[in-house]
Scaffold this active site. Structure first.
Site, PDB file in Angstrom:
ATOM      1  NE  ARG A   1      -3.394   2.600   2.477  1.00 43.55           N
ATOM      2  CZ  ARG A   1      -3.454   3.407   3.538  1.00 43.55           C
ATOM      3  NH1 ARG A   1      -2.902   3.029   4.688  1.00 43.55           N
ATOM      4  NH2 ARG A   1      -4.056   4.569   3.476  1.00 43.55           N
TER       5      ARG A   1
ATOM      6  CG  HIS B   1      -1.260   9.003   3.348  1.00 39.11           C
ATOM      7  ND1 HIS B   1      -1.377   7.634   3.549  1.00 39.11           N
ATOM      8  CD2 HIS B   1      -0.910   9.511   4.545  1.00 39.11           C
ATOM      9  CE1 HIS B   1      -1.092   7.339   4.809  1.00 39.11           C
ATOM     10  NE2 HIS B   1      -0.822   8.458   5.436  1.00 39.11           N
TER      11      HIS B   1
ATOM     12  CD  GLU C   1      -5.308   7.522   9.729  1.00 39.81           C
ATOM     13  OE1 GLU C   1      -4.833   8.560  10.198  1.00 39.81           O
ATOM     14  OE2 GLU C   1      -5.019   6.394  10.168  1.00 39.81           O
TER      15      GLU C   1
ATOM     16  CG  ASN D   1      -5.321   3.376   8.498  1.00 38.18           C
ATOM     17  OD1 ASN D   1      -5.376   2.396   7.764  1.00 38.18           O
ATOM     18  ND2 ASN D   1      -4.981   4.572   8.076  1.00 38.18           N
TER      19      ASN D   1
ATOM     20  CE1 TYR E   1      -2.134   3.565  12.565  1.00 36.55           C
ATOM     21  CE2 TYR E   1      -0.078   2.624  13.376  1.00 36.55           C
ATOM     22  CZ  TYR E   1      -0.851   3.133  12.337  1.00 36.55           C
ATOM     23  OH  TYR E   1      -0.327   3.219  11.070  1.00 36.55           O
TER      24      TYR E   1
ATOM     25  CD  GLU F   1      -1.813   3.871   7.934  1.00 32.50           C
ATOM     26  OE1 GLU F   1      -1.561   4.287   9.080  1.00 32.50           O
ATOM     27  OE2 GLU F   1      -2.042   4.635   6.967  1.00 32.50           O
TER      28      GLU F   1
END
Ligand SMILES: N=[N+]=NCCCCNC(=O)[C@@H]1[C@H]2[C@H](O)[C@@H](O)[C@H](O)[C@@H](CO)[C@@H]12
Length: 445
Positions: free
Chosen positions: A76, A120, A165, A290, A292, A350
């Site tokens: 990606r 991005h 995002e 994504n 985290y 991600e």
């Protein structure tokens, strides 16, 4: 453990243009808002910029060889809008497109599926000077850019992401000013968010015109847990859940914004017409996730407009970003998506962690904490798969240590260390671990 991952599951790694390429103005490219932001004193730690980054612009074929060594089945990356359209609209810069065509061709030669992100965060300055995402024409600018790229690459790129995002583009970009363009305003974010959703929808429409069906949006998601069972903290967690997790996805899937947002933004929240809401209803073909960490939330009347803040737990493992290591939250997030949005196809676009890695020893960087983080989160993804989530791929953030936005190069997420001096790539033990995971189709976790 039994490997629940199907044979066609995509094992990838992710990067973005401004974070790895360097040479932001080479070969006719136009500057982005991140080029301008990074060169604004005080905005980025250590006065770091993306002028060189990982020098991927000159080392892309070397990096594709690293991806092949890992055995990646997908990669990606993002395209820099300003390389393709230096003014953001109008004249196409063929040398900019050539860079991405060479990259895609090299990936395909190594049997690696390109997953291309159109945006991005690096908006061309020329468009920012016309109001950027605040301008009601911004969705049309984005659709023109998307159409240009689709025509050049869609015969070779099987998976597309429109925006990375949009929440981070909107909130750190326009509400708290942490990221480019660094605005701090209550009235701008709702309008920027709506334009981003319209931009996504217009790009999807341009893509559909080509008769294709593999495009989606990548969102940052994090479960919001109250710091205490108090009603105030429960309410704060619910509000932050609407603000971070449901704002864009409810709009995309249901064509309506969560009602909490009108409370949060108050008079700054516009009246969106039924026609406008109908236009943003555009779920695409998958959701990019994504992930985290989670948010541990307490009520905070002193922190408007949300009146809620994330707190850092004192009894948990933290990454170098002070984000709690919380793999259970990935399973929770994937199950939540399955239940709320009728089991849509998902890619983890991600997942990764920054740790203060040691210097290399005999060409290898020992990073046991990142190995443990990735192992735990791949297991968490497997748990969700076993519960019927339609998960189709997993991308580690990131292939390379790179420019971590306002943190500069001080925070390192890479499977490969990038020497701060000569940009030499050196594998970390997490790269060796991930290669084994891929070879065993997930059994090695
Ligand atoms: N608190 N907290 N917890 C999680 C905060 C999530 C918001 N930041 C992201 O998702 C960014 C995403 C970006 O795409 C990439 O370009 C960044 O390099 C990574 C690493 O920062 C992540």
């Amino acid at each position: 453990m039994a490997a629940p991952f199907p044979d066609d599951f995509l094992w990838g790694a992710a990067t973005s243009a401004y974070q790895i390429e360097g040479s932001p103005l080479a070969d006719g490219a136009g500057p982005s808002i991140w080029h301008r932001f990074a060169h604004t004193p005080g905005r980025v730690a250590g006065h770091d910029t993306g002028d060189l980054a990982c020098d991927h612009y000159h080392r892309s074929l070397e990096d594709v060889a690293l991806m092949a060594e890992l055995g990646l089945s997908a990669y990606r990356f993002s395209l820099a809008w300003g390389r393709v359209l230096p003014e953001g609209r109008g004249a196409v810069n063929s040398r900019g497109l050539d860079f991405y065509e060479r990259l895609v061709d090299a990936l395909l030669e190594h049997g690696i599926q390109p997953m291309a992100t159109l945006y991005h965060w690096d908006l061309p300055v020329a468009l920012h000077e016309r109001g950027g995402w605040l301008n009601p024409d911004s969705p049309h600018w984005f659709a023109e850019y998307a159409g240009t790229v689709f025509r050049a690459l869609d015969d070779r790129v099987p998976l597309w992401i429109t925006l990375n995002e949009p929440w981070v583009v909107t909130v750190p970009g326009y509400l708290d000013g942490q990221l480019a363009p660094g605005h701090r305003d209550l009235f701008e974010p709702p309008r920027v968010a709506n334009h981003l959703l319209l931009a996504h929808a217009e790009a999807v429409a341009a893509y559909r015109a080509l008769g294709r069906h593999r495009i989606g949006l990548a969102v940052n998601l994090e479960p919001q847990h109250p710091a205490s069972p108090s009603p105030a903290d429960l309410e704060a967690a619910r509000r932050r859940d609407a603000f971070i997790n449901r704002w864009f996805l409810d709009a995309l899937v249901f064509g309506r914004y969560p009602e909490e947002l009108a409370d949060i933004f108050g008079p700054a929240w516009p009246e969106f017409s039924a026609e406008s809401l109908a236009k943003i209803r555009c779920p695409g073909d998958f959701i990019g996730v994504n992930y985290y960490s989670r948010g541990l939330v307490r009520a905070a009347p002193e922190a408007p407009p949300l009146d809620a803040i994330r707190i850092t737990p004192t009894d948990a493992e933290l990454t170098a970003m002070d984000w709690e290591v919380y793999p259970e939250g990935l399973t929770e997030t994937l199950l939540w998506l399955r239940d709320r949005y009728a089991n849509p196809p998902l890619y983890i676009t991600e997942n990764g962690a920054a740790f203060d890695d040691p210097p290399p020893r005999d060409g290898l960087v020992e990073d046991p904490r990142r190995v443990a983080y990735l192992r735990a989160h791949i297991r968490a993804a497997a748990t969700a798969l076993e519960q019927g989530v339609d998960l189709r791929g997993y991308c580690v953030w990131s292939l390379l240590d790179n420019f971590e936005w306002a943190e500069g190069y001080s925070k390192r997420f890479g499977l490969y260390q990038v020497d701060p001096g000569d940009r030499t790539r050196r594998p970390k033990t997490s790269a060796c671990f991930y290669r084994e995971v891929i070879r065993s189709r997930g059994a090695a976790v």
